[in-house]
Enzyme design. Structure first.
Site, PDB file in Angstrom:
ATOM      1  CD  GLU A 275      11.771   2.578 -38.707  1.00 25.85           C
ATOM      2  OE1 GLU A 275      12.294   1.468 -38.972  1.00 25.85           O
ATOM      3  OE2 GLU A 275      11.084   2.774 -37.690  1.00 25.85           O
TER       4      GLU A 275
ATOM      5  NE  ARG B 260      10.112   6.172 -31.074  1.00 24.76           N
ATOM      6  CZ  ARG B 260      10.493   5.341 -30.124  1.00 24.76           C
ATOM      7  NH1 ARG B 260      11.109   5.802 -29.057  1.00 24.76           N
ATOM      8  NH2 ARG B 260      10.290   4.054 -30.248  1.00 24.76           N
TER       9      ARG B 260
ATOM     10  CE  LYS C 124       9.894  -1.920 -34.909  1.00 22.01           C
ATOM     11  NZ  LYS C 124      10.177  -0.482 -35.092  1.00 22.01           N
TER      12      LYS C 124
HETATM   13  O1  ELE Z   1       8.555   3.401 -32.339  1.00 20.48           O
HETATM   14  C1  ELE Z   1       8.841   2.744 -33.345  1.00 20.48           C
HETATM   15  O2  ELE Z   1       8.099   2.571 -34.286  1.00 20.48           O
HETATM   16  C2  ELE Z   1      10.113   2.204 -33.481  1.00 20.48           C
HETATM   17  O3  ELE Z   1      10.573   2.224 -34.575  1.00 20.48           O
HETATM   18  C3  ELE Z   1      10.823   1.660 -32.334  1.00 20.48           C
HETATM   19  C4  ELE Z   1      12.287   1.573 -32.622  1.00 20.48           C
HETATM   20  O4  ELE Z   1      12.465   0.777 -33.758  1.00 20.48           O
HETATM   21  C5  ELE Z   1      13.013   0.990 -31.479  1.00 20.48           C
HETATM   22  O5  ELE Z   1      12.722   1.738 -30.336  1.00 20.48           O
HETATM   23  C6  ELE Z   1      14.476   0.941 -31.688  1.00 20.48           C
HETATM   24  O6  ELE Z   1      15.030   0.289 -30.605  1.00 20.48           O
HETATM   25  P1  ELE Z   1      16.557   0.449 -30.185  1.00 20.48           P
HETATM   26  O7  ELE Z   1      17.400   0.121 -31.369  1.00 20.48           O
HETATM   27  O8  ELE Z   1      16.732  -0.492 -29.055  1.00 20.48           O
HETATM   28  O9  ELE Z   1      16.724   1.884 -29.778  1.00 20.48           O
END
Ligand code: ELE
Length: 221
Positions: free
Chosen positions: A51, A55, A138
Site C-alpha cells: 500500500e 501522503r 481497517k
Molecule cells: O493514513 C493512512 O491512510 C494510513 O494508511 C495510516 C497508516 O496505515 C498508519 O499510519 C501506519 O501506522 P504505523 O505502522 O504505526 O506507522
C-alpha cells in the site's frame, strides 16, 4: 495482467492475496524513482502486495512505477476523496485504503470495481461500512485505540466482518491480532520505515519483511 494474480488460480482476488500474506506493508515514498527498487526488496522478502500512501507528492507516480515494474499487487492508502480514487486507479492501484470512512470514496471505488478498505474506530463507522456493503475494514489506529481488547469488543457484534488492524503494529505484537478470528491481516510501516527508504537500505527492508512474514505465518501452519 502481471504479478501474483496472473499466476494465481482463477477467482483469486486482491483481498485473497492480502489474506494469504496476512501482512500489508504501508509505504510513505518521497521519491518515485526508488519505487522499483523498493518493490524488488519487498518481493525478495516474500510479499505480494503493498500500500502506497498519498501522503507525499510522489505517491501517484510511485504507484504507477510499482504497478508497471514489480510483481506486487499495488494499492493506494490515505485516500480521502473520490477524485483521488480516479487518480490512483488510473495509475494502476488495485485496491484502496482510507484512514476513515467516506461514503463518497467507497462509492467511487465500487464504481471502478476496486476493493476498498476504509478505516473504522467505532460501531457507528462499522455500520456505515455495512450499509455500503463492505465486509473488510481497517481498524485504525489500532494500538492507540486500545489494541486487541478494543478490537475484540468492537468485532463481537459483527461476526461477518474481517479487520486489518493498522497503527502501532510490529513483528513483536502482530501475532496476538492475527490469532483473532476477525483479523484478516495486519498493516504497518515498520518494515518499510522512512529512514530505511531514504538511506536505500533495501537489504534491511527485505530482512524485516521476511521476518514479519515468518511471524505472521507462524500460527497459521
Ligand atoms: O493514513 C493512512 O491512510 C494510513 O494508511 C495510516 C497508516 O496505515 C498508519 O499510519 C501506519 O501506522 P504505523 O505502522 O504505526 O506507522
Amino acid at each position: 495482467m502481471t504479478g501474483p494474480l496472473a499466476s494465481a488460480e482463477a477467482g483469486t482476488t486482491v483481498l485473497d492475496v492480502i489474506a494469504g500474506d496476512r501482512l500489508l506493508p504501508v509505504v510513505v515514498l518521497d521519491d518515485a524513482e526508488v519505487a522499483p527498487r523498493l518493490g524488488a526488496a519487498l518481493v525478495a522478502g516474500g510479499l505480494r502486495s503493498v500500500e502506497v500512501t498519498l501522503r507525499t507528492p510522489a505517491a501517484v507516480a510511485a504507484i504507477h512505477a510499482l504497478a508497471d515494474h514489480t510483481a506486487l499487487v499495488v494499492g493506494a492508502g490515505t485516500v480521502t476523496s473520490a477524485d483521488q480514487v480516479d487518480q490512483v486507479v488510473d495509475a494502476g492501484a488495485r485496491f484502496v485504503v482510507c484512514p476513515g470512512f467516506s461514503a463518497a470514496v467507497v462509492r467511487r471505488c465500487q464504481k471502478h470495481g476496486v476493493p476498498v478498505i476504509p478505516g473504522v474506530a467505532t460501531p457507528t463507522e462499522i455500520q456505515m461500512a455495512l450499509d455500503a456493503g463492505l465486509s473488510v475494514l481497517k481498524f485504525f489506529p489500532a494500538e492507540r485505540l486500545g489494541g486487541l481488547p478494543m478490537l475484540e469488543a468492537l468485532a463481537a457484534p459483527y461476526p461477518g466482518l474481517r479487520f486489518v488492524p493498522t497503527g502501532g503494529i510490529t513483528t513483536a505484537n502482530l501475532r496476538g491480532y492475527l490469532d483473532h478470528p476477525s483479523v484478516l491481516a495486519v498493516g504497518g510501516t515498520w518494515m518499510v520505515a522512512a529512514g530505511l527508504l531514504t538511506a536505500g537500505r533495501w537489504d534491511d527492508v527485505t530482512t524485516l519483511t521476511a521476518a514479519a512474514l515468518a511471524a505472521a505465518r507462524e500460527g497459521d501452519r
